[in-house]
Design a protein around this motif. Structure first.
Motif, PDB file in Angstrom:
ATOM      1  N   ASP A   1      10.142  44.657  14.861  1.00 49.74           N
ATOM      2  CA  ASP A   1      10.832  45.652  14.026  1.00 49.74           C
ATOM      3  C   ASP A   1      10.111  47.002  14.016  1.00 49.74           C
ATOM      4  N   PHE A   2       8.795  46.986  14.299  1.00 50.14           N
ATOM      5  CA  PHE A   2       8.097  48.277  14.250  1.00 50.14           C
ATOM      6  C   PHE A   2       7.289  48.586  15.512  1.00 50.14           C
ATOM      7  N   ALA A   3       7.334  47.694  16.520  1.00 50.52           N
ATOM      8  CA  ALA A   3       6.623  47.973  17.770  1.00 50.52           C
ATOM      9  C   ALA A   3       7.367  49.064  18.546  1.00 50.52           C
ATOM     10  N   THR A   4       6.615  49.841  19.321  1.00 58.37           N
ATOM     11  CA  THR A   4       7.243  50.867  20.170  1.00 58.37           C
ATOM     12  C   THR A   4       7.945  50.182  21.338  1.00 58.37           C
ATOM     13  N   TYR A   5       7.255  49.215  21.945  1.00 53.76           N
ATOM     14  CA  TYR A   5       7.827  48.422  23.040  1.00 53.76           C
ATOM     15  C   TYR A   5       7.630  46.947  22.718  1.00 53.76           C
ATOM     16  N   GLY A   6       8.636  46.137  22.984  1.00 50.10           N
ATOM     17  CA  GLY A   6       8.510  44.708  22.736  1.00 50.10           C
ATOM     18  C   GLY A   6       8.731  43.915  24.020  1.00 50.10           C
ATOM     19  N   ILE A   7       7.875  42.933  24.249  1.00 57.60           N
ATOM     20  CA  ILE A   7       8.038  42.073  25.428  1.00 57.60           C
ATOM     21  C   ILE A   7       8.153  40.637  24.924  1.00 57.60           C
ATOM     22  N   VAL A   8       9.309  39.996  25.189  1.00 59.78           N
ATOM     23  CA  VAL A   8       9.462  38.595  24.795  1.00 59.78           C
ATOM     24  C   VAL A   8       8.905  37.763  25.952  1.00 59.78           C
ATOM     25  N   ALA A   9       7.697  37.257  25.742  1.00 65.29           N
ATOM     26  CA  ALA A   9       7.029  36.524  26.830  1.00 65.29           C
ATOM     27  C   ALA A   9       5.883  35.711  26.252  1.00 65.29           C
ATOM     28  N   ASP A  10       5.393  34.785  27.055  1.00 64.81           N
ATOM     29  CA  ASP A  10       4.214  33.999  26.697  1.00 64.81           C
ATOM     30  C   ASP A  10       2.980  34.857  27.006  1.00 64.81           C
ATOM     31  N   ALA A  11       2.254  35.241  25.960  1.00 65.64           N
ATOM     32  CA  ALA A  11       1.102  36.136  26.142  1.00 65.64           C
ATOM     33  C   ALA A  11       0.022  35.499  27.016  1.00 65.64           C
ATOM     34  N   VAL A  12      -0.099  34.185  26.937  1.00 65.61           N
ATOM     35  CA  VAL A  12      -1.148  33.500  27.706  1.00 65.61           C
ATOM     36  C   VAL A  12      -0.872  33.639  29.216  1.00 65.61           C
ATOM     37  N   GLN A  13       0.400  33.774  29.571  1.00 64.12           N
ATOM     38  CA  GLN A  13       0.763  34.000  30.977  1.00 64.12           C
ATOM     39  C   GLN A  13       0.712  35.494  31.315  1.00 64.12           C
TER      40      GLN A  13
END
Ligand code: FAD
Length: 349
Positions: free
Chosen positions: A325-337
């Protein structure tokens, strides 16, 4: 304007009207000033202009020659007057000696407002100075304002776990004291051409009468996390990183892009990283150019510590995570990868 807190109507005790001017305590260690001092001078300048009173900077330390550059910087950052207290007994910070030096200055010159950084030193000092002077102290403020009706300080700070903001006034006590965390107030622009006056304190104390002794001075150079508030880039991780070993992925990325590593509170509580890496309401306030939030949900207590970042990139597997809701850019992903892939991509550049 209507939603702004209103001050409580009261009549200041006439005996307190002699208290005039705003002071900022300039924190320094062996000639190295803490930047929160300049942030507070910037804020203090605005308050002093509203009250039409001088802004004073308080500099305490061993000798005038070492402190001279700090005194001129303080004037450059907005002080009209520098109150200087020197002596061998003030060489290294000790609560006892600094409290005595500061209260002596306050009793002599009577400022109406006294501001300190909410650093380890500032928190320690502010409490004992307020207790010694018998006045009020509002700790960890995020906003300072003046009530125009009665010239009193309106100090705002989060309360009830960050879910409410409360504005506190110190009514019939002077000086009104507040501490403000590093990075909450903007850094003012230095104006080296400004001029001001240095007022020397006659305060003196015999070493023999001081209860605590400094045996050694060991700089805390190894604690990189301590630099978090002033980092330009931060890679922060939350519980979504899965396990402590995965935090190494964040350290690897940070090393390649020249960043510091931050964390959420549950991560610190689980012992994955040291406490001075915690960002948020009960951790550090940060304002980097870039904040990468990996596996962080974006709870309000975390958000208040990092929402001043210029650019926020959130990586989260849950597209409904509040951080989006407040990020400039959002990435829907597994951070560990994703994090190791980002590290590799930056390494190639
Ligand atoms: P979670 O809320 O559990 O979020 C983990 C996120 O990771 C989830 O959104 C999930 O979708 C995502 N995820 C899971 N797996 C992956 C994956 N493989 N890749 C990417 N994403 C994944 N918190 C602070 O941070 N700082 C504070 O200073 C602070 N102070 C507090 C003070 C008080 C008085 C209280 C009550 C709480 C405080 N908290 C603070 C705690 C705060 O309320 C939250 O609980 C905390 O911020 C949540 O941390 P988190 O985001 O790491 O964990």
């Amino acid at each position: 304007e209507d939603s702004k807190p209103k001050g409580r109507r009261f009549k200041l005790d006439p005996s307190l009207e002699v208290y005039k001017g705003i002071w900022v305590f300039v924190e320094q260690e062996r000639g190295q000033a803490h930047p929160v001092s300049w942030e507070l001078l910037g804020e203090g300048r605005k308050l002093a202009d509203r009250l039409e009173v001088p802004l004073g900077a308080v500099v305490v330390g061993a000798d005038e020659a070492m402190l001279a550059p700090i005194c001129s910087d303080a004037i450059g950052y907005g002080a009209d007057l520098v109150y200087l207290s020197t002596g061998e007994v003030l060489a290294d910070y000790r609560n006892e000696t600094y409290t005595k030096a500061l209260t002596a200055l306050v009793n002599e010159h009577k400022p109406e407002i006294l501001l300190l950084g909410a650093t380890t030193l500032g928190r320690d000092l502010a409490g004992s100075v307020a207790t010694t002077l018998g006045t009020g102290l509002t700790a960890d403020c995020t906003e300072l304002d003046i009530d125009p009706d009665n010239r009193s300080l309106m100090a705002t700070r989060p309360t009830f776990g960050g879910s409410l903001l409360c504005t506190i006034q110190t009514l019939n006590y002077r000086p009104q004291m507040a501490t403000v965390r590093p990075r909450v107030m903007a850094m003012p622009e230095a104006q080296p051409e400004r001029s001001g006056e240095v007022v020397r304190s006659s305060f003196a104390l015999e070493e023999a009468s001081v209860l605590s002794k400094v045996l050694d001075f060991i700089p805390d150079e190894a604690r990189e996390g301590a630099q978090l508030p002033y980092a330009e880039i931060i890679v922060a991780g939350g519980l979504g990183m899965g396990k402590p070993e995965n935090f190494q992925l964040l350290f690897d990325l940070a090393a390649v892009i020249g960043a510091e590593v931050g964390a959420t509170r549950p991560v610190v509580q689980a012992g994955w990283v040291e406490a001075d890496r915690q960002v948020g309401q009960t951790g550090k306030t940060v304002r980097p150019r870039l904040y990468i939030a990996a596996g962080i949900s974006g709870a309000i207590q975390h958000r208040v510590g990092m929402e001043g970042s210029d650019v926020i990139i959130a990586i989260n597997t849950d597209p409904k995570a509040p951080i989006f809701d407040f990020a400039t850019y959002g990435i829907v992903a597994d951070a560990v990868q994703l994090i190791p892939a980002l590290t590799e991509a930056f390494r190639q550049r």
